[in-house]
Design a protein around this motif. Sequence first.
Motif, PDB file in Angstrom:
ATOM      1  N   PHE A 186       0.856  -1.438   0.018  1.00  0.00           N
ATOM      2  CA  PHE A 186       0.007  -0.394   0.363  1.00  0.00           C
ATOM      3  C   PHE A 186       0.810   1.041   0.428  1.00  0.00           C
ATOM      4  O   PHE A 186       0.485   2.151   0.180  1.00  0.00           O
ATOM      5  N   GLY A 187       2.414   1.106  -0.535  1.00  0.00           N
ATOM      6  CA  GLY A 187       3.077   2.752  -0.420  1.00  0.00           C
ATOM      7  C   GLY A 187       2.778   3.942  -1.118  1.00  0.00           C
ATOM      8  O   GLY A 187       1.858   3.304  -2.316  1.00  0.00           O
ATOM      9  N   PRO A 188       3.114   4.521  -1.726  1.00  0.00           N
ATOM     10  CA  PRO A 188       3.391   5.429  -1.984  1.00  0.00           C
ATOM     11  C   PRO A 188       3.290   5.103  -3.008  1.00  0.00           C
ATOM     12  O   PRO A 188       4.511   4.257  -4.029  1.00  0.00           O
ATOM     13  N   GLY A 189       2.653   5.689  -4.695  1.00  0.00           N
ATOM     14  CA  GLY A 189       3.852   5.196  -5.865  1.00  0.00           C
ATOM     15  C   GLY A 189       2.692   4.311  -6.471  1.00  0.00           C
ATOM     16  O   GLY A 189       2.848   3.774  -7.707  1.00  0.00           O
ATOM     17  N   VAL A 190       1.997   3.610  -5.780  1.00  0.00           N
ATOM     18  CA  VAL A 190       1.313   2.508  -6.343  1.00  0.00           C
ATOM     19  C   VAL A 190      -0.350   2.518  -6.548  1.00  0.00           C
ATOM     20  O   VAL A 190      -1.250   3.657  -5.462  1.00  0.00           O
ATOM     21  N   ASP A 191      -0.963   2.516  -7.722  1.00  0.00           N
ATOM     22  CA  ASP A 191      -2.468   3.023  -7.731  1.00  0.00           C
ATOM     23  C   ASP A 191      -3.178   1.740  -7.476  1.00  0.00           C
ATOM     24  O   ASP A 191      -3.644   1.345  -7.981  1.00  0.00           O
ATOM     25  N   PRO A 192      -4.118   2.131  -6.658  1.00  0.00           N
ATOM     26  CA  PRO A 192      -5.003   1.281  -5.909  1.00  0.00           C
ATOM     27  C   PRO A 192      -5.338   0.971  -6.912  1.00  0.00           C
ATOM     28  O   PRO A 192      -6.272  -0.384  -6.946  1.00  0.00           O
ATOM     29  N   TYR A 193      -6.143   2.138  -7.858  1.00  0.00           N
ATOM     30  CA  TYR A 193      -7.163   1.286  -8.800  1.00  0.00           C
ATOM     31  C   TYR A 193      -6.728  -0.058  -9.858  1.00  0.00           C
ATOM     32  O   TYR A 193      -7.451  -0.799 -10.062  1.00  0.00           O
ATOM     33  N   LYS A 194      -5.358  -0.064  -9.802  1.00  0.00           N
ATOM     34  CA  LYS A 194      -4.686  -1.263 -10.766  1.00  0.00           C
ATOM     35  C   LYS A 194      -4.685  -2.386  -9.766  1.00  0.00           C
ATOM     36  O   LYS A 194      -5.406  -3.127 -10.078  1.00  0.00           O
ATOM     37  N   GLN A 195      -4.622  -1.796  -8.664  1.00  0.00           N
ATOM     38  CA  GLN A 195      -4.589  -3.006  -7.778  1.00  0.00           C
ATOM     39  C   GLN A 195      -6.172  -4.196  -7.818  1.00  0.00           C
ATOM     40  O   GLN A 195      -6.411  -5.121  -8.146  1.00  0.00           O
ATOM     41  N   PHE A 196      -7.207  -3.018  -7.069  1.00  0.00           N
ATOM     42  CA  PHE A 196      -8.321  -3.271  -7.666  1.00  0.00           C
ATOM     43  C   PHE A 196      -8.764  -4.254  -9.010  1.00  0.00           C
ATOM     44  O   PHE A 196      -9.345  -5.567  -8.549  1.00  0.00           O
ATOM     45  N   GLN A 197      -8.054  -3.405  -9.949  1.00  0.00           N
ATOM     46  CA  GLN A 197      -8.455  -4.431 -10.992  1.00  0.00           C
ATOM     47  C   GLN A 197      -7.777  -5.862 -11.040  1.00  0.00           C
ATOM     48  O   GLN A 197      -8.613  -6.463 -12.055  1.00  0.00           O
ATOM     49  N   GLY A 198      -6.600  -5.820 -10.646  1.00  0.00           N
ATOM     50  CA  GLY A 198      -5.476  -7.268 -10.995  1.00  0.00           C
ATOM     51  C   GLY A 198      -6.609  -8.008  -9.730  1.00  0.00           C
ATOM     52  O   GLY A 198      -6.316  -9.197 -10.404  1.00  0.00           O
ATOM     53  N   GLU A 199      -7.127  -7.155  -9.478  1.00  0.00           N
ATOM     54  CA  GLU A 199      -7.495  -8.700  -7.632  1.00  0.00           C
ATOM     55  C   GLU A 199      -9.343  -9.346  -8.447  1.00  0.00           C
ATOM     56  O   GLU A 199      -9.813 -10.497  -8.450  1.00  0.00           O
ATOM     57  N   ALA A 200      -9.462  -8.113  -8.855  1.00  0.00           N
ATOM     58  CA  ALA A 200     -11.041  -8.495  -9.316  1.00  0.00           C
ATOM     59  C   ALA A 200     -10.537  -9.874 -10.287  1.00  0.00           C
ATOM     60  O   ALA A 200     -11.292 -10.756 -11.022  1.00  0.00           O
ATOM     61  N   GLU A 201      -9.682  -9.079 -11.617  1.00  0.00           N
ATOM     62  CA  GLU A 201      -9.637 -10.696 -12.464  1.00  0.00           C
ATOM     63  C   GLU A 201      -9.506 -12.272 -11.522  1.00  0.00           C
ATOM     64  O   GLU A 201      -9.447 -12.780 -12.038  1.00  0.00           O
ATOM     65  N   ASN A 202      -8.098 -11.619 -10.492  1.00  0.00           N
ATOM     66  CA  ASN A 202      -7.806 -13.483 -10.120  1.00  0.00           C
ATOM     67  C   ASN A 202      -9.366 -13.820  -9.841  1.00  0.00           C
ATOM     68  O   ASN A 202      -9.359 -14.601  -9.805  1.00  0.00           O
ATOM     69  N   LEU A 203      -9.811 -12.998  -8.981  1.00  0.00           N
ATOM     70  CA  LEU A 203     -11.240 -13.832  -8.172  1.00  0.00           C
ATOM     71  C   LEU A 203     -11.923 -14.391 -10.143  1.00  0.00           C
ATOM     72  O   LEU A 203     -12.579 -15.382  -9.047  1.00  0.00           O
ATOM     73  N   ALA A 204     -12.493 -13.361 -11.128  1.00  0.00           N
ATOM     74  CA  ALA A 204     -12.995 -13.859 -11.791  1.00  0.00           C
ATOM     75  C   ALA A 204     -12.468 -15.166 -12.459  1.00  0.00           C
ATOM     76  O   ALA A 204     -13.819 -15.967 -12.361  1.00  0.00           O
ATOM     77  N   VAL A 205     -11.370 -15.121 -12.348  1.00  0.00           N
ATOM     78  CA  VAL A 205     -10.512 -16.569 -13.385  1.00  0.00           C
ATOM     79  C   VAL A 205     -10.811 -17.679 -11.679  1.00  0.00           C
ATOM     80  O   VAL A 205      -9.997 -19.103 -12.223  1.00  0.00           O
ATOM     81  N   LEU A 206     -11.177 -17.786 -10.248  1.00  0.00           N
ATOM     82  CA  LEU A 206     -11.144 -18.846  -9.811  1.00  0.00           C
ATOM     83  C   LEU A 206     -12.308 -19.640  -9.940  1.00  0.00           C
ATOM     84  O   LEU A 206     -12.736 -19.481  -9.963  1.00  0.00           O
ATOM     85  N   ALA A 207     -10.664 -21.064  -9.603  1.00  0.00           N
ATOM     86  CA  ALA A 207     -11.716 -22.391  -9.595  1.00  0.00           C
ATOM     87  C   ALA A 207     -12.207 -22.855  -8.995  1.00  0.00           C
ATOM     88  O   ALA A 207     -11.519 -22.973  -7.527  1.00  0.00           O
ATOM     89  N   HIS A 208     -14.130 -22.899  -7.929  1.00  0.00           N
ATOM     90  CA  HIS A 208     -13.758 -23.382  -6.770  1.00  0.00           C
ATOM     91  C   HIS A 208     -14.253 -24.909  -6.474  1.00  0.00           C
ATOM     92  O   HIS A 208     -14.842 -25.156  -6.914  1.00  0.00           O
TER      93      HIS A 208
END
Lengths: 324, 261
Positions: free
Chosen positions: B222-244
Amino acid sequence: MASSLLHSPANLSPQVALRLSQQAPLLLRYPPSAISPYSIRSLWSAAETPELWATYENLMQSCLRTGDEQSAHLCLERLTERFGAGNERLMALRGLFQEATAEDDAALERVLGEYKKILAADSSNMPVSKRRIVLLQTLKKIPEAIAALNQLLDASPTDAESWSEMSDLYLSQGLYPQAIFALEEVLLITPNAWNMHARLGEVLYVAASSNDGSSEKHLSESMRRFCRSIELCDDYLRGFYGLKLTTDRLLSALTQNSKISKSESGLPQPDVKTVEKLNELATAKLTEIVRRSANQEPGWEGYEQPDIIAAQELLNRDTASITR
Amino acid sequence: MAQVPVQTIHRDPQLFYWILIPITVVMILTGVLRHYATVLMAAAPKKQELPAIREQRSLLRGINLRMNANAISAPSFQARKDYLVTAYEGGHFLKDPEKKGQAAPNPMTDPAAMEGMMGMMKGNMAMMVPQTLIMGWINAFFSGFVIIRLPFPLTIKFKSMLQAGVGTKDMDPQWMSSISWYVLCIFGLQSVFNYLLGSDNAASQMAQQMGQMGPGAGAQMFGPGVDPYKQFQGEAENLAVLAHQYTLEGVEDRLLKTVKV
């Protein structure tokens, strides 16, 4: 025992809490060196440790529980002297003290007003917002408490403590799907907590007992939760107790109507044979635990007496129905 | 085989009392002083605002869901996934939702990041200033003395290390000069400070140097210089492809197999 003063006193039995609070005069005789005026004694007295202040905090709670308000106040004063009145945790502790010493609802309302003022100044003060939620419960304002807790969880959705509190609140209102949802959130944070698995099993069982529409779905889910809790913790009395209850109910339900329905969890209903085997297993294990615990065998002493009695009662219920 | 005669140097015993002990004592005292100076200068960690907490913990919730999805049933997982993916992609949890398209701010202009750097600077200054002063002091008063003889033999390679400030070619490397004693003190007093100040003291420079080399991995997320929106998008992608997969599937058979009465 000083070691038990280092743990949070939330789950202590009344006897232990009383014993702890009786040590208060001895523990509080000398002010700790960190806040006492400089003296030559401080050169060889022990250095300040985090444990000291944890002891103060827990001692204060035990004292409040047993009505020793003087000692509790002394603890609070020393903590304030060390950490300052603006410390978040201390604000919550002071509120706790005021709540405990309040005489009527009007006084509690005043404390609630103070919490509101603190939170208006700094909305990210978690300890105080938690205290406010508990106070709202004490004042029987459950809908308000639920709304406040929802707000807290929206800001901090990784707080297992709040989620389980939420589940208890919903359960007290009979809102079972919401309670189950909240407990599932707890499990997402602590997936291997066997007591949470057992707790979810219990809530599912209660939900199955209340509404008749989807009772079987909830029942088999509940049974599987108890299975998981036993899988995570061997000889878990609460798990076996729940397993026996659910399998008893499931057996009678399955023999009545044998149509196989897809359950809510997407898993098929367990077949009768498996449930029978599980029931036998639970009965045998419960009997073993009760017997060994009664004999005080080494390695089997850790069970609580009320739990053992309840298990014995459940087993007796079974034999009574057979003899009849 | 001819024995190499042991070198003997007649030293004034006063050297011991007026050089060795003062250097050691001064080194210890500076260490203690530096510890307390660092403690006093350390700023209290800055409190985070509620929206910032919400942003971080909402992301953590998604990570938790991805890691521990096995604990809940498929419909429950599906519902949570749909909710979180929509919210992540819509930027609902962001600290300030208007800024979601913009590039990450420059860490140099972010006041929060500047404060962190200032803290690091202060720590460095607390190390550098006394170091320089004491080195100068020792050079001015004690240079050129040979103070002790180490009780074990050493090869010639150690000569430059142990006899700094003493320019004799043939002296045995066992002999040690005052400046070398100072250098040895810098690195060797760690355990003394541990004893005096507790194990997490700020007196030793070794710990500080370690800290500079590898900053904590948790700060990066969560340090400076990291765009949280990019993190959220990456995490959304990870979640979407998860096999449950559900843990409770077949748990009763597993249990019957393992638990024996």
